[in-house]
Design an enzyme around this catalytic site. Structure first.
Site, PDB file in Angstrom:
ATOM      1  N   HIS A   1      53.686  32.288  45.354  1.00 39.18           N
ATOM      2  CA  HIS A   1      52.834  33.254  44.521  1.00 39.18           C
ATOM      3  C   HIS A   1      53.155  32.952  43.104  1.00 39.18           C
ATOM      4  O   HIS A   1      52.161  33.484  42.364  1.00 39.18           O
ATOM      5  CB  HIS A   1      53.666  34.498  45.045  1.00 39.18           C
TER       6      HIS A   1
ATOM      7  N   GLY B   1      50.656  30.301  36.924  1.00 32.73           N
ATOM      8  CA  GLY B   1      51.076  28.679  36.910  1.00 32.73           C
ATOM      9  C   GLY B   1      52.907  28.872  37.238  1.00 32.73           C
ATOM     10  O   GLY B   1      53.376  30.010  37.239  1.00 32.73           O
TER      11      GLY B   1
ATOM     12  N   THR C   1      57.344  27.876  67.402  1.00 30.19           N
ATOM     13  CA  THR C   1      58.621  27.390  66.761  1.00 30.19           C
ATOM     14  C   THR C   1      58.744  28.106  65.500  1.00 30.19           C
ATOM     15  O   THR C   1      58.765  27.297  64.286  1.00 30.19           O
ATOM     16  CB  THR C   1      58.498  25.941  66.723  1.00 30.19           C
TER      17      THR C   1
END
Length: 327
Positions: free
Chosen positions: A66, A72, A250
């Site tokens: 995020h 950036g 899993t």
């Protein structure tokens, strides 16, 4: 080429050009002289947090993603705002688990507790290292992390808008968003594999199991038995805080089971299942499902490229003394 086309092309390429120029300044031993033990310090702090709760792993990894996709990889997602106007306050970030933030804050405190390292290591680099460490702790691949990022000083709720993939995205929408950051379709499919240890809330996929295009029907791309199980876990009147594993087989191991699930119609989100439903990406899903080593190699390549997106280096940005506020 017409002038208008040149202008549009330049606007599209600008973020990538900035990324490439800054990336040249990253290196794997960036803190060799200023804080030589930074990796072991961060790893120890992350391991301690991981032992307290497994949520540390998906929360930290998602936090890194995020952060990189909005402004950036500059740790702007960690900044807090007294007026509730920071990135973390946007609806797309409200579901970020607190354990991810806590992991970075504790790792930062551990680094700064060493006199030689105090205020020498950026929060952005600590987040990048922590993301690698939780992958390893969950059974995933180890890889060298490029370092040298600096922390951003801007974090706004508005900057998140239309910057993050949505659960209902189709392949074209996913490819377009990832391509903007210099990531190709294989990178996108590989990074989606992080959902092997992730979780989502019922509201993000409820339309697939209750009112798929009206009529209270189930999305036909969903495995029917799996969809009925989801209905049991997510009744219509449900606590919105209930979290469902994105990998039902899993969920606490970083492996390629996510792709096997997609082959069986067990992709929780539309944006998961479309990777197999769309023939253009199906071959990559099949490869990763049958070859865990191929998945891990592609994932390491993709997350390394992700870590170069929009970074600040040199004299740009700062090294925050407190990851939650600018200096």
């Amino acid at each position: 080429m017409p002038k208008r086309s040149i202008i549009l092309l330049s606007a599209f390429l600008l973020p990538l050009l900035l990324t490439n120029n800054s990336y040249a300044q990253l290196r794997k031993n960036f803190y060799g002289s200023t804080c030589p033990n930074v990796e072991s310090i961060v790893r120890s702090a992350v391991q301690k947090k991981f032992q307290q709760t497994f949520v540390t792993a998906p929360a930290t990894l998602r936090l890194f993603f995020h952060d990189c996709f909005v402004r950036g990889c500059d740790a702007s997602v960690l900044l807090a705002s007294p007026t509730g106007n920071a990135e973390k306050d946007h609806p797309d970030d409200l579901s970020l688990a607190g354990d991810g933030f806590d992991t970075v804050i504790k790792a930062k405190a551990a680094v700064d507790s060493v006199p030689q390292c105090k205020n020498k290591v950026s929060c952005a680099d600590i987040l990048a290292l922590a993301a690698r460490d939780v992958i390893v702790l969950a059974g995933g691949p180890f890889y060298q992390v490029e370092l040298g990022r600096r922390d951003g000083r801007i974090s706004t709720k508005a900057s998140v808008q239309h910057r993050l993939p949505q659960p209902e995205f189709n392949l074209d929408q996913l490819n377009t968003m990832f391509a903007f950051h210099g990531l190709n379709q294989t990178d996108m499919v590989a990074l989606s594999g992080a959902h092997t240890i992730g979780f989502s809330h019922c509201s993000r996929f409820s339309k697939r199991i209750y009112n798929f295009r009206s009529g209270n029907r189930i999305d036909p791309s969903l495995n029917l038995q799996y969809a009925l199980q989801l209905r049991n876990m997510c009744p219509l009147k449900v606590d919105p805080r209930i979290a469902i594993n994105l990998d039902p087989t899993t969920p606490q191991r970083f492996d390629n089971a996510y792709y096997v699930n997609l082959q069986q119609g067990k992709g929780l989100l539309t944006s998961d299942q479309v990777l197999f439903s769309d023939r253009r990406s199906r071959a990559t899903v099949n490869l990763f499902a049958s070859n865990n080593a191929a998945f891990q190699q592609a994932f390491v390549s993709a997350i390394t490229k992700l870590g170069r997106v929009g970074i600040l280096t040199g004299n740009r940005g700062e090294i925050r003394e407190d990851c939650t506020r600018i200096n």
